[in-house]
Design an enzyme around this catalytic site. Sequence first.
Site, short mmCIF file in Angstrom:
data_model
loop_
_atom_site.label_atom_id
_atom_site.label_comp_id
_atom_site.label_asym_id
_atom_site.label_seq_id
_atom_site.Cartn_x
_atom_site.Cartn_y
_atom_site.Cartn_z
CG ASP A 323 -2.06 -0.95 1.16
OD1 ASP A 323 -2.29 -1.53 0.24
OD2 ASP A 323 -3.01 -0.85 1.94
CG HIS A 464 2.05 0.15 4.36
ND1 HIS A 464 1.61 -0.73 5.34
CD2 HIS A 464 1.05 0.86 4.36
CE1 HIS A 464 0.31 -0.72 5.84
NE2 HIS A 464 -0.32 0.39 4.92
#
Lengths: 507, 172
Positions: A323, A464
């Site tokens: 992400d 992430h």
Amino acid sequence: MRRAVHHRRAVVALIAASAVAMVGCAPSKTDASWPAPQFAPTAAIHREAPTPLAPDAVPLNPQRARIDAIGMDARWATLQVADPLNALVEQYVRAAAEVAATSAGAALVPQAHDPGAGLGARGCERGATFAPADDVREAAGSSVAIVCDVVLAAGDVVAMRLRTVGAEGSDDAVTFLADRGSGWSGDVAALVADPSVLWRDAVEAARRGAGSLSTSVIADPGPEEAASFALALRRAVPATGSLAVPLPEGFSAPELAGLAAWRPPTQEEPAWVVFERDRIADALTPEGIAVLDASGPMTVPAAGPGAAPPPCDLVPCIAMTLDDGPSTYTPAMLDELGAHRAAATFFVLGQNASAFPDTVRRAAAEGHEIANHTWDHPDLTELSDEEIRRQLDDTAALLRRLSGQPVDVFRPPGGFVDDRVVGVAGQPAILWSVDTRDWAGPDAGDLRAFTIGEPQRGSIVLMHDIQAVTAGVFDDVLTGLSDRGFSLVTVDHLFGGDVPAGIVRQG
Amino acid sequence: MGNAARGDRWITVASGVLLVAVIVGLGAGVAYVAPRVWAATQSQAATADTAFTLPGSSIRVPLDRGWQRGPLVGDEGGTVLRSPDGTLEVELRTLPAATLEEARESLGAGASVSTETTASGATLLHAPRGAGERVGVVWAGEGAVAFTARTRDGIDRDAALADLLARMEPAP
């Protein structure tokens, strides 16, 4: 003195007489130019198997499925590019696995293993399809072993041999081919239009090798012999200019039955008959001619890890999702994903995509999924419908332009989502089942251990690609997940291209 | 003078011994060679494709142009064939074998005997015997022909032998 001279003359006379007699016995006149009859050239019989290529001769996606419940360890490989050959290979593995499952009385369910399982070793091990069956089973450590070899990589043609060694002495093999020039793919037996021609040549080669003095016409194979030879043809190994066929164990024919020196092939001492292309051209299909004529450097291209994903009904798949990127960490993580032949889904922020457009293009080109994570990471539940649409639509438009992919799913920032948001988005909202909390500043060792140890088959893992700690452990994580037997795929592939509507947390 | 006489006597004795040795050797040589010389003089080259049948055999043996055929020393009914280039010699004898098993036993080669069918349908038994030599039998039900084939200088003449055997067939 005179008598001695007389004796010497007598001796000389006798020697001369002997010489005359020997000359009389000399062979009579011969014709050195006589065109002596010769046997017609035949195929050649070898007691050694052909030598396969190194697996890295072709850009492959190595695969492995170890399923303890059915006692199977399967190693195979598919082309990195999408190709009908991949479906043939997977179909073979699936069929063999189903037989193993039926035999074990268990369901065929992909299995993930504990950390340290050692399943990172995948794909073909050179020579495995030619090794003694016991060695193959022992190396696999299971009762059913599936192995593979790359046997031809020339021009547009790639051939892969697969073999299944079963628990009860069963031992099956088949060679699949892809001719990317013509688009043809199939098994090697389909290269031969008239197997009886090869049969007769094989028998001729065998009887000549066994010292036959007969020139009788070799009969066509009977039904049983034809069936056995057809099976052998499926195991054949094509090469540039020739086709090597393993003679069936116990191979015989009426013309061989009485030959004392004929040793029928056995498992310990197989026999391969090598047919030269020109001698069997009339018995080949057009595809067969094209395959045996293939030469020169192999042209099958390499592709990114997402181009030809693995079958998740055979291997335990998980979706790695990254992400908030792209970021400066992302290119290195793409390198690591490529090295591990692992695909991922990037939930990209529009503002970062506009800052790193080349990274988005690259990720898409390597087969990773590019998905929507809004423009600047707001809590969508706090926005109006119009604001939600703008966040998603603006980002989707940019991502479609950069990636060339449809952008069909989104991830709500922070996981904040409700029915209204889903309704406005009109797309599945992808959440996660494994939250690594890499954004919360974890210890690298803890993050590594958790991310490797926590996923189960079908997990959606959240990380992430903007976090330094994530980038630092990412390669280890990929190694560890591979070692457990996982294959990393995109979210879309985890659901077989049909992601369910609504909020999705698990595959 | 005494020394000269002794030398002369020594030469006489030595010459006598040499003479006897040569006579014995030559006699043995003539006994061995003479039949062969005789056979060689009887050998004839086929000037055209022809065929013959061995006495007591019902098998017809074809002979291509250029092959030489002569009598087989020590076997009145036998014959020896020599390929035109002289590299293959095939001795043929009539074999009084009533059964195939008898024919097989006549080869004395045990398990290394191969059994085949010739192109003309006759049964062919054969076995290797030493370097460049094969023995065998062509058996066509009644009457058989035994053969011993030798090649020279290690040249492979199996195809020529097979060609010869292939065309042997029961005499009409």
